[in-house]
Design a protein around this motif. Sequence first.
Motif: not given
Length: 227
Positions: A75-78, A143-148, A156-159, A163-168
Amino acid sequence: MLGILSAGIAPGLALLSYFYLKDQYESEPFSMVFKTFIFGALLVFPIMFIQYVFQAEQIFQSNLVSAFLSTSLLEEFFKWFILLSVIYPHVTFDEPYDGIVYGASVSLGFATVENIFYLFTLGIEHAIGRALLPVSSHALFGVIMGYYIGKGKFSATNNRKWIFISLAAPFFLHGTYDYILITLKYWQYYMVPFMIFLWWLALRKAKKARILSGHFHQMKYERTFHQ
């Protein structure tokens, strides 16, 4: 039927309205938010089919594996994929808090249709319980996914890290939620503190996103002023 539809839709719309109205700067176009909501709603059908196949074929025997892979990751991946492929590059995603709005929108689209199906199956007497647990938890994961995702786009860095944390992060939280629900005997005693923590975390991220949006708008104003 009208009562079930109203009870199924109302929690999702209320939560989405809350996070939408918390946007203190440039509110997102309603059409884009609604489109994201519909994308999330449509995800229910392929995900339910895949989950049905997993269950019929007994692919995941362990409750732990089922909670984290069959439910959470799927669900979270999709939802993450929709945000990353459709929303992330869109011109309306122009400040960090926008990630909160679109993350909540895609998650609540999914949660609303899922909620309607469950209420038709189980009965309207389950409406309050589902509003407090599955619908609200989906909103908070979004909300947590969208924040990350917002941090990933505007840092400016660590994009890639954001993005990885936004799924993890939502994957881990969603998996923990489902594991508590389907495995623990007295799950209510664990779920209450978990939901309190989840609300605290999501509201904290939403507040941070508003602060980031404020800094972002201030820098845009200063650049415009000095040109």
